[in-house]
Structures are given as C-alpha cells and as structure tokens.
Scaffold this active site. Structure first.
Site, PDB file in Angstrom:
ATOM      1  CG  ASP A 210      -2.002  -1.046   1.140  1.00  0.00           C
ATOM      2  OD1 ASP A 210      -2.162  -1.621   0.052  1.00  0.00           O
ATOM      3  OD2 ASP A 210      -2.687  -1.288   2.148  1.00  0.00           O
ATOM      4  CG  ASP A 212      -1.781   3.969   3.319  1.00  0.00           C
ATOM      5  OD1 ASP A 212      -1.308   2.817   3.228  1.00  0.00           O
ATOM      6  OD2 ASP A 212      -2.995   4.194   3.461  1.00  0.00           O
ATOM      7  CD1 TRP A 272     -10.421  -0.569   2.388  1.00  0.00           C
ATOM      8  CD2 TRP A 272     -11.944  -1.782   3.483  1.00  0.00           C
ATOM      9  NE1 TRP A 272      -9.846  -1.004   3.550  1.00  0.00           N
ATOM     10  CE2 TRP A 272     -10.763  -1.747   4.246  1.00  0.00           C
ATOM     11  CE3 TRP A 272     -13.049  -2.502   3.956  1.00  0.00           C
ATOM     12  CZ2 TRP A 272     -10.641  -2.397   5.474  1.00  0.00           C
ATOM     13  CZ3 TRP A 272     -12.935  -3.149   5.179  1.00  0.00           C
ATOM     14  CH2 TRP A 272     -11.739  -3.085   5.930  1.00  0.00           C
ATOM     15  CD  GLU A 275      -7.858  -6.276  -0.859  1.00  0.00           C
ATOM     16  OE1 GLU A 275      -9.038  -6.085  -0.546  1.00  0.00           O
ATOM     17  OE2 GLU A 275      -6.897  -5.746  -0.262  1.00  0.00           O
ATOM     18  CG  ASP A 276      -6.608  -8.051   2.993  1.00  0.00           C
ATOM     19  OD1 ASP A 276      -7.816  -8.307   2.807  1.00  0.00           O
ATOM     20  OD2 ASP A 276      -6.227  -7.265   3.875  1.00  0.00           O
ATOM     21  CG  MET A 302      -1.747   3.570   7.220  1.00  0.00           C
ATOM     22  SD  MET A 302      -3.277   2.675   7.451  1.00  0.00           S
ATOM     23  CE  MET A 302      -4.369   4.047   7.669  1.00  0.00           C
ATOM     24  CG  HIS A 305      -5.747   7.794   4.157  1.00  0.00           C
ATOM     25  ND1 HIS A 305      -6.811   7.164   3.568  1.00  0.00           N
ATOM     26  CD2 HIS A 305      -4.892   6.808   4.527  1.00  0.00           C
ATOM     27  CE1 HIS A 305      -6.588   5.856   3.557  1.00  0.00           C
ATOM     28  NE2 HIS A 305      -5.436   5.605   4.142  1.00  0.00           N
ATOM     29  NE  ARG A 307     -14.186   3.525   4.260  1.00  0.00           N
ATOM     30  CZ  ARG A 307     -13.477   2.424   4.491  1.00  0.00           C
ATOM     31  NH1 ARG A 307     -12.755   1.889   3.526  1.00  0.00           N
ATOM     32  NH2 ARG A 307     -13.476   1.864   5.674  1.00  0.00           N
TER      33      ARG A 307
END
Ligand code: BGC
Length: 359
Positions: A210, A212, A272, A275-276, A302, A305, A307
């Site tokens: 990712d 971030d 969101w 998938e992981d 991280m 931020h 969404r």
C-alpha cells in the site's frame, strides 16, 4: 528571648527559598538536557534516512535490459581481485552491513520530489537500482496500487528509496494507477503490476505494498522468503499488533513461483476489503504458511487519511472469501485483462496508468 524567634524563622525561610530555586534550576537543566538530546537523536535518524545509501551505484538508464541480468552463480565465485579488475562481482552478503535498525518516521513535514531525487542520486530512471559493489541476492519488483494519493507517494519514496538501497536489493518501483473514477480494485491492480513488471526485467520476487505504509526498521527486508511473507505485522493503526492471525494486508511479498502457484490474485474484489483475505485463503489452500518478521522489526506507520472516494467497503466480500477455493483457478493472473493507458518512466518510479474496467 522572645525577640530572637522571627530572625530564626526568616533564616529558615531564606534557606528554603534558596533550596527551592536550586531545585527549579536543576529541574530546568535536566529538561533542557533531554530536549537537546532528543533533537540530536532526531537529526541522526534523518541522517540515517539519507546518507548511508549514497555509497552504492546507479543502474542503467533503460527500464530493462538483458545486459542488466547478473549471471548469479558465476558471480558468486568471484574473487576480490577480480572485483577490483571490474570483471565480475561477488554476491551481496545475506545481511547487508548498511542496515541501521529502527527509524523515526514522521509525516508532519511535507517532502518534495526534487528533494528525494537529490538525496537518492543512485536511483535510475523508473525507480530502478542495484548495488554497485555486489550482486543483489534477489531482483525485486515493488508494486503499489494507486489513485490520487500523490502526497502519500512522496513520503513513500522519501523513506523507502534509502531503505531499499541499504538492503542491497536490485529493485524497481512500479506505481499502478487506476484510470478513471470507477470503484477501486486493489488486487487487480496488483496483478497488473506483476504482469507489467515482468515485461521489464526478470524479477524473481514481488513486494505488494500500500502507498501509505512505511516500515520503521530497515531490518524488515523487502525481499522474498521460502514462504510468502507478510511484512506489515505491527502497524500503528492496529496498536502495533496483528489484527487477526490470518491478516495478510498492507505489505506482503511472494516469489514468482509462489504467486503463480495461486493463480495470482482475484480480479473481482471491487471496493474496500476482503481481497487480502482471499489471497491468504489461496496460499493456505496450497499448503503454504505465512512468514513474518518479529513484532519489533515489523513495526510500521500508516499515513492517516480519510476513506477514498469510490472505495467503499465491498458488501460482497464475505461471500467471496467463503468461496476462494472454488473461484481461484478461474479468476486470477491467467484471466487478467486490462489496457495500458500510459507508461511513464519517472525519476523515482515507473507510473503505469491502466484501464481495468468496472464491476
Ligand atoms: C478486511 C481486510 C482488511 C482487514 C483489516 C478485514 O475485515 O476483509 O481486507 O485488511 O479487515 O482492516
């Protein structure tokens, strides 16, 4: 006799006051001492970020060259004098001597790409690098799924380029930018990153990160292991611990063979989440286990931020995760389709903008 009493009291008061002033002075001195010391530590952390990487050299200007492929076995046997003669290089050591350990990671001062470029003169066009003095143990493609997070990317490049150089990796950075405003699809972008990176160079290891997430210790090596690796094991967002044992989100790595044996990643997780977990299920179904660094070395931060728009939680994710074993052979790298909109070999990374369609 009665008249001597106020003088005694005054003396006691005077002494007490002196003591209090002395204690205050001591307290202030200690505070100032520790404050100055913390500034000093901070300064040396920043130095760690930027200086030690400078001792290694650049790679060629093309994103991929056959000539850049090192004949590993032959080079492993090279002697130091051969090295001096410039004939061939020795393999890099298992543990890089350039590592510095824990790093201070902060996001309160914005960074500019110019600054990052200047402080990483040995990174070649497209965000490519390999050590000058030895042959890296792995060729690593770093894949970052992306859309409208330029500020985060600057921090990522600022922190990661020096770290990756200190880790003595032969690496390239690929930012896979989803074109348009359709709902985001992280795993499909990762598949695109794999396919595009393979067109450039003979990578044997893939880091999926990712944009971030920044490691807080350079001993968390961005390379591949005999089992798939989860690297972001203690994120500040989760109180520096794993949210659950099967968690495989954030930053992970896989050898080419590991990735192909699970048919890559699912292409149909839009929005969101999930998938992981699907990727974890794929690995588990093939009998693989997850390798992880220790909680200490695996600390990472991280960038906070809100969404993203067009990345709402996917309501179908629970159902999809429950059926990974039924779907994984049909849906993955073998069935991937997309269109490259543009490919830019920028100073610090390769940006590939892709049309990946919609649900
Ligand atoms: C989601 C994952 C996510 C994890 C941590 C899970 O419920 O399915 O995709 O990475 O939560 O936020």
């Amino acid at each position: 006799m009665a008249s001597a009493e106020p003088t005694v009291n005054f003396n006691v008061l005077h002494r007490t006051c002196k003591l209090v002033v002395l204690l205050c002075f001591l307290h202030i001195s200690v505070t100032v001492f520790f404050y100055v010391r913390s500034l000093d530590i901070r300064f040396s952390f920043v130095q760690n970020q930027q200086t030690r990487a400078g001792i290694t050299g650049p790679i060629g200007t093309t994103g991929s060259t056959e000539a850049a492929k090192p004949p590993l076995e032959a080079k492993a046997a090279a002697e130091p004098d051969e090295l001096a003669a410039g004939k061939s290089l020795k393999k890099c050591p298992q543990t890089s001597p350039l590592l510095v350990g824990p790093l201070r990671v902060e996001f309160n001062i914005p960074v500019s790409l110019d600054e990052v470029e200047k402080t990483n003169p040995n990174v070649g066009p497209g965000g490519r690098y390999k050590p000058k003095d030895c042959v890296a143990l792995q060729k690593v493609a770093i894949i970052i799924p992306f859309r409208k997070r330029d500020e985060h990317l600057k921090f990522w490049l600022y922190y990661l380029h020096p770290i990756l150089q200190r880790q003595q990796l032969d690496y390239g950075v690929y930012v896979i930018n989803q074109d348009g405003d359709e709902i985001f699809n992280r795993a499909k972008l990762l598949n695109v990153g794999y396919a595009e990176a393979m067109k450039e160079y003979d990578y044997d290891c893939f880091i999926f990160s990712d944009v971030d997430l920044i490691p807080m210790d350079d001993r968390n090596i961005y390379k591949c292991f005999s089992q798939p690796r989860h690297l972001s094991v203690s994120m500040d967002k989760f109180g520096f611990r794993l949210p659950y044992n099967q968690y495989f989100g954030g930053v992970s790595s896989m050898m080419k063979g590991q990735y192909l044996s699970i048919n890559g990643f699912p292409n149909n997780y839009w929005g969101w989440g999930g998938e992981d977990d699907d990727i974890y299920n794929r690995l588990a179904s093939k009998g693989m286990t997850i390798s992880r660094p220790s909680g200490d070395v695996g600390k990472c931060r991280m960038i906070r931020h809100e969404r993203d728009k067009q990345n709402e939680p996917n309501p179908q994710r629970f159902d999809r995760i429950a059926h990974t074993r039924d779907t994984m052979n049909k849906d993955g790298i073998k069935s991937l389709s997309y269109k490259v909109v543009s490919k830019e070999r920028l100073a610090l990374y390769t940006k590939i903008t892709v049309d990946i369609g919609k649900p």
